[in-house]
Design a protein around this motif. Structure first.
Motif, PDB file in Angstrom:
ATOM      1  N   ALA A  12      38.420  28.237  47.963  1.00  0.00           N
ATOM      2  CA  ALA A  12      39.636  28.309  47.089  1.00  0.00           C
ATOM      3  C   ALA A  12      40.303  27.008  46.975  1.00  0.00           C
ATOM      4  CB  ALA A  12      40.534  29.440  47.418  1.00  0.00           C
ATOM      5  N   MET A  13      41.284  26.888  46.039  1.00  0.00           N
ATOM      6  CA  MET A  13      41.994  25.863  45.888  1.00  0.00           C
ATOM      7  C   MET A  13      42.957  25.615  46.991  1.00  0.00           C
ATOM      8  SD  MET A  13      40.823  23.943  43.268  1.00  0.00           S
ATOM      9  CE  MET A  13      41.953  22.788  43.099  1.00  0.00           C
ATOM     10  N   VAL A  14      43.650  26.914  47.280  1.00  0.00           N
ATOM     11  CA  VAL A  14      44.687  26.977  48.354  1.00  0.00           C
ATOM     12  C   VAL A  14      44.288  28.183  49.309  1.00  0.00           C
ATOM     13  CG1 VAL A  14      47.125  27.224  48.848  1.00  0.00           C
ATOM     14  CG2 VAL A  14      46.343  25.926  46.687  1.00  0.00           C
ATOM     15  N   THR A  15      44.335  28.073  50.544  1.00  0.00           N
ATOM     16  CA  THR A  15      44.157  28.891  51.325  1.00  0.00           C
ATOM     17  C   THR A  15      45.146  29.374  52.531  1.00  0.00           C
ATOM     18  OG1 THR A  15      42.863  27.817  53.192  1.00  0.00           O
ATOM     19  CG2 THR A  15      41.639  28.573  51.249  1.00  0.00           C
ATOM     20  N   LEU A  16      44.962  30.473  53.158  1.00  0.00           N
ATOM     21  CA  LEU A  16      46.095  30.814  54.177  1.00  0.00           C
ATOM     22  C   LEU A  16      45.917  29.536  55.291  1.00  0.00           C
ATOM     23  CD1 LEU A  16      46.138  34.447  54.432  1.00  0.00           C
ATOM     24  CD2 LEU A  16      47.796  32.851  53.268  1.00  0.00           C
ATOM     25  N   VAL A  23      37.202  26.252  51.961  1.00  0.00           N
ATOM     26  CA  VAL A  23      36.675  27.432  52.692  1.00  0.00           C
ATOM     27  C   VAL A  23      37.734  27.967  53.574  1.00  0.00           C
ATOM     28  CG1 VAL A  23      34.717  28.893  53.959  1.00  0.00           C
ATOM     29  CG2 VAL A  23      34.047  27.303  52.131  1.00  0.00           C
ATOM     30  N   GLY A  24      38.041  29.094  53.305  1.00  0.00           N
ATOM     31  CA  GLY A  24      39.226  29.547  54.405  1.00  0.00           C
ATOM     32  C   GLY A  24      39.676  30.917  53.852  1.00  0.00           C
ATOM     33  N   VAL A  25      40.706  31.612  54.605  1.00  0.00           N
ATOM     34  CA  VAL A  25      41.035  33.011  54.570  1.00  0.00           C
ATOM     35  C   VAL A  25      41.971  32.850  53.140  1.00  0.00           C
ATOM     36  CG1 VAL A  25      42.299  34.823  55.513  1.00  0.00           C
ATOM     37  CG2 VAL A  25      40.696  33.653  56.749  1.00  0.00           C
ATOM     38  N   VAL A  26      41.920  33.649  52.513  1.00  0.00           N
ATOM     39  CA  VAL A  26      42.722  33.734  51.206  1.00  0.00           C
ATOM     40  C   VAL A  26      43.811  34.996  51.050  1.00  0.00           C
ATOM     41  CG1 VAL A  26      41.570  32.305  49.811  1.00  0.00           C
ATOM     42  CG2 VAL A  26      41.042  34.624  49.678  1.00  0.00           C
ATOM     43  N   ALA A  27      43.218  35.900  51.690  1.00  0.00           N
ATOM     44  CA  ALA A  27      43.940  37.146  51.896  1.00  0.00           C
ATOM     45  C   ALA A  27      43.741  37.722  52.948  1.00  0.00           C
ATOM     46  CB  ALA A  27      43.666  38.066  50.542  1.00  0.00           C
ATOM     47  N   ARG A  28      44.758  38.377  53.651  1.00  0.00           N
ATOM     48  CA  ARG A  28      44.878  39.082  54.814  1.00  0.00           C
ATOM     49  C   ARG A  28      45.918  40.283  54.918  1.00  0.00           C
ATOM     50  NH1 ARG A  28      45.454  34.939  57.929  1.00  0.00           N
ATOM     51  NH2 ARG A  28      47.542  35.192  58.407  1.00  0.00           N
ATOM     52  N   SER A  29      45.708  41.406  55.423  1.00  0.00           N
ATOM     53  CA  SER A  29      46.877  42.516  55.461  1.00  0.00           C
ATOM     54  C   SER A  29      47.326  42.339  56.707  1.00  0.00           C
ATOM     55  CB  SER A  29      45.724  43.943  55.371  1.00  0.00           C
ATOM     56  OG  SER A  29      44.837  44.089  56.559  1.00  0.00           O
ATOM     57  N   GLY A  30      48.472  42.727  56.567  1.00  0.00           N
ATOM     58  CA  GLY A  30      49.385  42.859  57.693  1.00  0.00           C
ATOM     59  C   GLY A  30      49.036  43.239  58.988  1.00  0.00           C
ATOM     60  N   ASP A 107      29.899  51.828  47.654  1.00  0.00           N
ATOM     61  CA  ASP A 107      29.455  52.524  46.110  1.00  0.00           C
ATOM     62  C   ASP A 107      30.615  52.660  45.201  1.00  0.00           C
ATOM     63  OD1 ASP A 107      26.882  52.906  47.293  1.00  0.00           O
ATOM     64  OD2 ASP A 107      27.350  54.837  48.078  1.00  0.00           O
ATOM     65  N   ALA A 108      31.756  52.770  46.173  1.00  0.00           N
ATOM     66  CA  ALA A 108      33.241  52.881  45.313  1.00  0.00           C
ATOM     67  C   ALA A 108      33.545  51.618  44.828  1.00  0.00           C
ATOM     68  CB  ALA A 108      34.207  53.590  46.339  1.00  0.00           C
ATOM     69  N   GLY A 109      33.003  50.534  45.173  1.00  0.00           N
ATOM     70  CA  GLY A 109      33.391  49.206  44.762  1.00  0.00           C
ATOM     71  C   GLY A 109      34.610  48.826  45.262  1.00  0.00           C
ATOM     72  N   ARG A 110      34.719  49.133  46.442  1.00  0.00           N
ATOM     73  CA  ARG A 110      36.142  48.623  47.151  1.00  0.00           C
ATOM     74  C   ARG A 110      36.104  47.294  47.715  1.00  0.00           C
ATOM     75  NH1 ARG A 110      39.578  53.382  47.611  1.00  0.00           N
ATOM     76  NH2 ARG A 110      40.984  51.668  47.847  1.00  0.00           N
ATOM     77  N   PHE A 111      34.798  46.697  47.798  1.00  0.00           N
ATOM     78  CA  PHE A 111      34.530  45.520  48.420  1.00  0.00           C
ATOM     79  C   PHE A 111      34.668  44.349  47.178  1.00  0.00           C
ATOM     80  CE2 PHE A 111      32.245  47.505  51.420  1.00  0.00           C
ATOM     81  CZ  PHE A 111      32.592  46.962  52.810  1.00  0.00           C
ATOM     82  N   ARG A 112      35.644  43.218  47.588  1.00  0.00           N
ATOM     83  CA  ARG A 112      35.701  42.217  46.524  1.00  0.00           C
ATOM     84  C   ARG A 112      34.520  41.195  46.621  1.00  0.00           C
ATOM     85  NH1 ARG A 112      41.261  41.869  44.921  1.00  0.00           N
ATOM     86  NH2 ARG A 112      40.547  40.003  43.548  1.00  0.00           N
ATOM     87  N   THR A 113      34.133  40.625  45.297  1.00  0.00           N
ATOM     88  CA  THR A 113      33.035  39.912  45.301  1.00  0.00           C
ATOM     89  C   THR A 113      33.773  38.740  44.777  1.00  0.00           C
ATOM     90  OG1 THR A 113      32.348  40.737  43.199  1.00  0.00           O
ATOM     91  CG2 THR A 113      31.296  41.410  44.997  1.00  0.00           C
ATOM     92  N   SER A 114      34.900  38.456  44.489  1.00  0.00           N
ATOM     93  CA  SER A 114      35.435  36.943  43.931  1.00  0.00           C
ATOM     94  C   SER A 114      36.748  37.003  44.401  1.00  0.00           C
ATOM     95  CB  SER A 114      35.476  37.393  42.253  1.00  0.00           C
ATOM     96  OG  SER A 114      36.364  38.396  41.907  1.00  0.00           O
ATOM     97  N   LEU A 115      37.424  35.790  44.375  1.00  0.00           N
ATOM     98  CA  LEU A 115      38.814  35.531  44.431  1.00  0.00           C
ATOM     99  C   LEU A 115      39.673  35.253  43.441  1.00  0.00           C
ATOM    100  CD1 LEU A 115      37.783  32.791  47.144  1.00  0.00           C
ATOM    101  CD2 LEU A 115      37.904  35.238  47.469  1.00  0.00           C
ATOM    102  N   ASP A 116      39.189  36.020  42.281  1.00  0.00           N
ATOM    103  CA  ASP A 116      40.288  35.763  41.182  1.00  0.00           C
ATOM    104  C   ASP A 116      41.401  36.867  41.321  1.00  0.00           C
ATOM    105  OD1 ASP A 116      38.717  33.887  40.120  1.00  0.00           O
ATOM    106  OD2 ASP A 116      37.441  35.350  38.965  1.00  0.00           O
ATOM    107  N   ASP A 117      42.489  36.450  41.745  1.00  0.00           N
ATOM    108  CA  ASP A 117      43.678  37.018  41.848  1.00  0.00           C
ATOM    109  C   ASP A 117      44.949  36.422  42.036  1.00  0.00           C
ATOM    110  OD1 ASP A 117      45.869  39.004  42.716  1.00  0.00           O
ATOM    111  OD2 ASP A 117      44.297  40.220  43.288  1.00  0.00           O
ATOM    112  N   ALA A 118      45.967  36.477  41.134  1.00  0.00           N
ATOM    113  CA  ALA A 118      47.133  35.476  41.208  1.00  0.00           C
ATOM    114  C   ALA A 118      48.000  35.365  42.191  1.00  0.00           C
ATOM    115  CB  ALA A 118      48.192  35.889  39.870  1.00  0.00           C
TER     116      ALA A 118
END
Length: 742
Positions: A12-16, A23-30, A107-118
């Motif tokens: 990603a352009m910007v990571t945590l 390449v890096g972590v772009v989203a992480r739950s608390g 099967d429920a599509g809960r896994f993300r396959t892209s990083l497109d999120d504002a």
């Protein structure tokens, strides 16, 4: 955790991790666990693809365990940056996140396959809900693939691996999609609890430690090393493998519409379940007892399986010898006809077979069947025939009738009941709680007379001592005086608790018929310590000492006390002093002949008191041995007691104790003669005690008492009974106040 922790990593352009691209972590739950790490460097292979993805359609779905936490991972090629991947990680506890949840999330599509999120990058990504519904595609895949030849091998190899009896598994498929389909079929067939520890990866290079199932696809860089069982579409595997055969049975049950219970959690439990299903499919006549027990203990058994009378009879007979079968039958809701069969079989067993009667009663209780009438009939038959001892339950059933027979008061009826009490100890346990004293006595007497009962440890006798001590005392009296076995008396006293023994003895000695000698002998055989004997006998001693056959004034002085070490003095080997009689006297005409004439004078002839006292005083000083030997000879004459009393009365006060002691030490001096003569002196208790103290250790050993008792007898004027005569002041020399002269 309120939900599954999740983390998203990729280019990603910007990571945590930094403000620049990469390449890096772009989203992480608390609630992401710190133990797994929060950077690409710490996460390592969990967020990286081993090699470069061969095609955009390639992916790797993995469920594994890392540092004690369950982790589900989906890796897909990155469209924005070739050569990298998007890794979506979900973490949770091992009890909530498993392979079935991983497939459902996929099967429920809960896994993300892209990083497109504002909102990315963010470290406040919401957790995934941990209440994920089971994917219907899993069950659908299991039903759709039942006819495929690779499914039994996959199921069998998986169970073998989980049971620790087989290596890991390798799926040879075209793509990861085919591997996911095979995993769906596996999870749809087996109970979820049995697969909670199963790990898998749809690629050949898992992120962490080796997993149970891996997949080799056309996009895989290389197959993993190590021993593996290979499952390939179109290959049925090793059909001689017992686990593959088990897989075939599972699939056969699924074809028949039977699903494995979710309660099964191990391969052994699944195999046992299939085995019992196989046995239930056979006819009951084809099953031996072991196989029939397996069927009956099956939790899924339908009660209608026992509707046949023969089968029900076999089942209840089997329950008598096998508690697990009885428990299984008790859980079922049986038809009335089946219950009637159970009752008939159990009743017949009670009436005809006494070996398993207790167990039969227990089975009837578990099944809710009342066998009271049958038990009473059977017990009464055994009571009258005497073929076998009664059990506690038998005694309870026949006792009401026996109690009524006893209450009639008829001699013959009571004789019959007493005979039953002697033969069956269980009946005595019933009788001991009765309010009828005669019945309680009969039970205690039977307990003592029963040769098969150790009276000294009898619980019945000990219970009676706490509740009916007076009746036990009557038994002690009768046993002591009617010539019965003395061992029985010893055992009754041995059974008595230490705190009740004194009361028991005091109560028994109230009866004139008590044989005190037998009682004391039995007591010394059961109590060895002097302190125990003294404590036990003290309340009854005033009555018991009357049996010693002592003169009344001396009897009143005899008490019990624990002997001091000084009492163990040497009492033999002492020689009396002897000097020539008249050697130091002025009158040389006094001789042994004169003394002998004095000592041998008949008791009814008068003596001159003053001169006789002088002769005795001189003789006791000069030749005590001759005086004592002459008195011993004089004690064999008919008037020995009055004659010896007169000699003692003429003896000076200061020499009297020495003379009595010397006489007491002569074994041929009758102790009764000496004691009666001393008692006739009518001395005060204190003087009488002083006179006898020196010779008492020898006198008490010649009483008719056990040796252990004699050392306990001491003289104590403080404990003496009031004198029988009126208390009139007496002169100091009252013992010689009576006249020898006529």
């Amino acid at each position: 955790m309120t939900g599954f922790a999740q983390l998203l990593c990729g280019w990603a352009m910007v990571t945590l991790e930094s403000s620049g691209t990469g390449v890096g972590v772009v989203a992480r739950s608390g609630n992401w666990p710190a133990a797994l790490g929060s950077t690409t460097r710490e996460l390592g292979s969990l967020v990286s693809w081993d090699g470069s993805p061969a095609s955009p359609e390639a992916f790797a779905l993995e469920f594994t365990v890392v540092r004690g936490l369950a982790v589900a991972v989906l890796k897909t090629p990155a469209n924005d940056r070739p050569g990298t991947c998007v890794a979506h990680l979900v973490a949770g506890g091992r009890g909530t996140l498993d392979g079935a949840t991983t497939l459902s999330l996929y099967d429920a599509g809960r896994f993300r396959t892209s990083l497109d999120d504002a909102e990315f990058p963010t470290d406040h990504w919401p957790p995934l809900p941990n209440s994920v519904e089971h994917s219907p595609a899993v069950s659908a895949a299991a039903d759709a693939y039942l006819d495929l030849d690779w499914l039994p091998a996959l199921v069998g190899y998986t169970l073998a691996h989980l049971a620790g009896r087989g290596p890991a598994i390798e799926l040879h498929v075209e793509s990861g999609t085919d591997a996911v389909a095979m995993l769906r079929a596996l999870y749809g067939l087996l109970p979820r609890n049995s697969l909670r520890d199963l790990t898998f990866c749809t690629s050949s290079t898992p992120s962490s430690a080796p997993v149970a199932i891996t997949a080799v696809t056309r996009d895989s860089p290389a197959p993993p090393g190590g021993a593996r069982r290979i499952v390939t579409p179109g290959d049925p595997g090793d059909e001689s493998d017992p686990f593959v055969l088990l897989g075939q049975q599972i699939i056969g049950h699924r074809r028949a519409g039977v699903t494995l219970p979710e309660s099964l959690s191990t391969a052994d439990e699944i195999g046992h379940w299939c085995y019992r299903r196989h046995l239930r499919a056979l006819g009951p006549a084809e099953l031996d007892d072991d196989h029939l027990a397996e069927v009956i203990t099956d939790p899924e058994l339908n009660p209608d399986w026992l509707r046949d009378e023969t089968v029900a009879g076999r089942a209840v007979r089997l329950a008598i010898g096998r508690p697990s079968v009885a428990q299984a039958l008790a859980r079922l809701d049986h038809r009335p006809s089946v219950r009637r069969t159970f009752e008939q079989v159990l009743t017949d067993r009670i009436l005809t077979d006494g070996r398993d009667r207790t167990r039969t009663v227990e089975v009837a209780r578990q099944l809710g069947i009342d066998l009271g009438a049958a038990l009473a009939t059977s017990a009464w038959h055994r009571l009258e025939s005497g073929t076998a001892p009664l059990t506690s339950s038998d005694a309870e059933s026949v006792w009401p009738r026996l109690r009524r027979d006893w209450a009639t008061g008829e001699v013959e009826q009571r004789r019959v009941v007493a005979a039953h009490l002697l033969r069956h100890r269980a009946l005595r346990e019933q009788a001991i709680g009765s309010r009828d004293r005669a019945l309680v006595y009969a039970a205690l007497s039977a307990e003592v007379d029963d040769p098969g009962t150790h009276t000294g440890g009898s619980r019945i006798l000990r219970q009676a001592m706490h509740t009916n001590l007076g009746i036990v005392a009557q038994l002690v009296v009768n046993v002591s005086c009617n010539g019965r076995d003395r061992y029985a008396l010893e055992q009754i006293l041995a059974c008595a608790p230490a705190d009740l023994l004194p009361t028991l003895l005091a109560e028994a000695t109230r009866y004139p018929a008590i044989d005190a000698t037998a009682l004391l002998k039995a007591l010394t055989l059961t109590r060895s310590e002097p302190a125990e004997l003294v404590a036990a006998l003290r309340p009854a001693w005033r009555t018991l000492r009357t049996t010693l056959d002592l003169p009344e004034p001396i009897e009143a002085l005899v008490v019990l006390a624990v002997p001091a070490p000084a009492d163990d003095q040497q009492r033999d080997g002492l020689r009396l002093p002897r000097r020539a009689f008249g050697w130091n006297r002025q009158r040389g005409t006094w001789s042994r002949a004169e003394l002998s004439a004095l000592l041998c004078t008949p008791a009814d002839e008068p003596l001159e008191a003053e001169s006789s006292t002088g002769i005795l005083s001189a003789a006791l000083t000069a030749d005590l041995e001759f005086v004592v030997s002459t008195l011993v000879s004089r004690s064999r004459t008919p008037d020995a007691v009055p004659a010896l009393r007169r000699i003692l009365a003429l003896t000076p006060t200061d020499q009297l104790p020495a003379l009595v002691t010397a006489c007491a030490r002569q074994w041929d001096m009758p102790p009764s003669t000496l004691l009666q003569a001393v008692a006739a002196l009518d001395l005060p208790p204190a003087d009488l005690t002083e006179t006898l103290t020196g010779g008492w250790p020898w006198l008490r050993t010649r009483l008719d008492l056990p040796q252990a008792m004699t050392a306990l007898l001491v003289l104590d004027p403080a404990d003496s009974l009031p004198p029988a005569a009126t208390l009139i002041p007496q002169e100091q020399d009252s013992r010689r106040a009576w006249q020898f002269w006529r």
